[in-house]
Motif scaffolding. Structure first.
Motif, mmCIF file in Angstrom:
data_model
loop_
_atom_site.group_PDB
_atom_site.id
_atom_site.type_symbol
_atom_site.label_atom_id
_atom_site.label_comp_id
_atom_site.label_asym_id
_atom_site.label_seq_id
_atom_site.Cartn_x
_atom_site.Cartn_y
_atom_site.Cartn_z
ATOM 1 N N PRO A 39 0.903 -1.063 0.010
ATOM 2 C CA PRO A 39 0.002 -0.128 0.008
ATOM 3 C C PRO A 39 0.782 1.333 -0.119
ATOM 4 N N ASN A 40 2.192 1.236 0.637
ATOM 5 C CA ASN A 40 2.975 2.439 0.577
ATOM 6 C C ASN A 40 3.628 2.670 -0.733
ATOM 7 N N GLY A 41 3.473 1.848 -1.630
ATOM 8 C CA GLY A 41 3.773 1.872 -2.962
ATOM 9 C C GLY A 41 5.207 0.984 -3.319
ATOM 10 N N LYS A 42 5.723 0.374 -2.369
ATOM 11 C CA LYS A 42 6.978 -0.304 -2.596
ATOM 12 C C LYS A 42 6.856 -1.749 -2.918
ATOM 13 N N LEU A 43 7.786 -2.070 -3.707
ATOM 14 C CA LEU A 43 7.461 -3.440 -4.401
ATOM 15 C C LEU A 43 7.748 -4.430 -3.171
ATOM 16 N N GLN A 44 6.833 -5.449 -2.982
ATOM 17 C CA GLN A 44 6.842 -6.524 -2.174
ATOM 18 C C GLN A 44 7.437 -7.563 -2.881
ATOM 19 N N ASP A 45 6.940 -8.001 -4.255
ATOM 20 C CA ASP A 45 7.666 -9.267 -5.019
ATOM 21 C C ASP A 45 7.295 -9.034 -6.420
ATOM 22 N N SER A 46 8.022 -9.462 -7.119
ATOM 23 C CA SER A 46 7.575 -9.694 -8.493
ATOM 24 C C SER A 46 7.903 -10.875 -9.232
ATOM 25 N N CYS A 47 7.613 -11.279 -10.461
ATOM 26 C CA CYS A 47 7.898 -12.731 -11.071
ATOM 27 C C CYS A 47 7.476 -12.085 -12.651
ATOM 28 N N SER A 48 8.652 -12.731 -13.436
ATOM 29 C CA SER A 48 8.387 -12.487 -15.054
ATOM 30 C C SER A 48 8.400 -13.884 -15.681
ATOM 31 N N TRP A 49 8.265 -13.640 -16.959
ATOM 32 C CA TRP A 49 8.388 -14.796 -17.956
ATOM 33 C C TRP A 49 8.636 -14.430 -19.042
ATOM 34 N N THR A 50 9.075 -15.191 -20.086
ATOM 35 C CA THR A 50 9.421 -14.478 -21.451
ATOM 36 C C THR A 50 8.890 -15.149 -22.507
ATOM 37 N N LYS A 51 8.304 -16.242 -22.401
ATOM 38 C CA LYS A 51 7.731 -16.985 -23.502
ATOM 39 C C LYS A 51 6.496 -18.073 -23.041
ATOM 40 N N SER A 52 5.710 -18.423 -24.003
ATOM 41 C CA SER A 52 4.498 -19.290 -23.369
ATOM 42 C C SER A 52 5.220 -20.624 -23.468
ATOM 43 N N GLY A 53 5.355 -21.422 -22.504
ATOM 44 C CA GLY A 53 5.549 -23.019 -22.294
ATOM 45 C C GLY A 53 4.396 -23.615 -22.009
ATOM 46 N N THR A 54 4.435 -23.962 -20.653
ATOM 47 C CA THR A 54 3.086 -24.586 -20.047
ATOM 48 C C THR A 54 1.858 -23.590 -19.831
ATOM 49 N N GLY A 55 2.268 -22.315 -20.073
ATOM 50 C CA GLY A 55 1.379 -21.277 -19.560
ATOM 51 C C GLY A 55 1.253 -21.156 -18.044
ATOM 52 N N THR A 56 2.184 -21.815 -17.270
ATOM 53 C CA THR A 56 2.275 -21.336 -15.629
ATOM 54 C C THR A 56 3.602 -21.389 -15.360
ATOM 55 N N LYS A 57 3.822 -20.239 -14.508
ATOM 56 C CA LYS A 57 5.046 -20.064 -13.969
ATOM 57 C C LYS A 57 4.999 -20.040 -12.425
ATOM 58 N N ASN A 58 5.981 -20.908 -11.948
ATOM 59 C CA ASN A 58 6.354 -21.016 -10.660
ATOM 60 C C ASN A 58 7.063 -20.017 -10.194
ATOM 61 N N CYS A 59 6.640 -19.031 -9.380
ATOM 62 C CA CYS A 59 7.546 -17.835 -8.885
ATOM 63 C C CYS A 59 8.497 -17.999 -8.032
ATOM 64 N N HIS A 60 8.222 -18.999 -7.082
ATOM 65 C CA HIS A 60 9.408 -19.390 -5.904
ATOM 66 C C HIS A 60 9.209 -20.585 -5.405
#
Length: 155
Positions: free
Chosen positions: A134-155
């Motif tokens: 809520p204060n505008g600071k990044l808590q976490d992020s997760c990115s992907w670059t192409k379609s594979g299974t359509g699912t991304k495990n972030c951590h």
């Protein structure tokens, strides 16, 4: 003679670097052992992208509370690269629990909230999900670059 002294120095430097990487890797991994973080993202709805509510709701992001206490998510934001933003209403996530943020329409309930969009958010070819406090600071992020299974495990 110069070659013989350089090789041991290079080996010593490489060993020191590898040792420091081993020390820092567990510390960075530990950042998600406690607290709120992105878990898994279904960025490509299974089947054809028909834009039906069922298909839209098959696109989702899991947010996991890995702390030992419940957390109030009111004001937290989930954003993509384009700037589409979901802002949490008053919602409490229990300790060790996960909430699934669905793209489509629905009625918020325990473990499930709905963005109420009529179009997809997450790009199949690459995107980045950001969880913002809520204060505008990044808590976490997760990115992907192409379609594979359509699912991304972030951590």
């Amino acid at each position: 003679m110069h070659i013989r002294t350089t090789a041991p120095l290079a080996l010593a430097a490489a060993t020191a670097l590898a040792g420091s990487l081993l020390v820092t890797a567990p510390a960075s991994a530990a950042t998600h052992r406690g607290g709120l973080h992105l878990g898994k993202i279904q960025y490509d709805s299974p089947g054809k992208d028909t834009r039906t509510n069922t298909s839209l709701n098959a696109e989702w992001v899991d947010i996991h509370n890995n702390s030992k206490s419940k957390l109030q998510l009111k004001g937290y934001k989930l954003k993509d690269n384009t700037g589409y933003t979901y802002t949490f209403p008053s919602y409490t996530i229990g300790a060790g629990k996960t909430v699934k943020v669905h793209t489509g329409k629905g009625r918020n309930a325990s473990g499930h909230v709905y963005w109420n969009r009529g179009s997809y958010v997450w790009n199949n070819t690459g995107d980045k999900a950001r969880l913002i406090k809520p204060n505008g600071k990044l808590q976490d992020s997760c990115s992907w670059t192409k379609s594979g299974t359509g699912t991304k495990n972030c951590h």
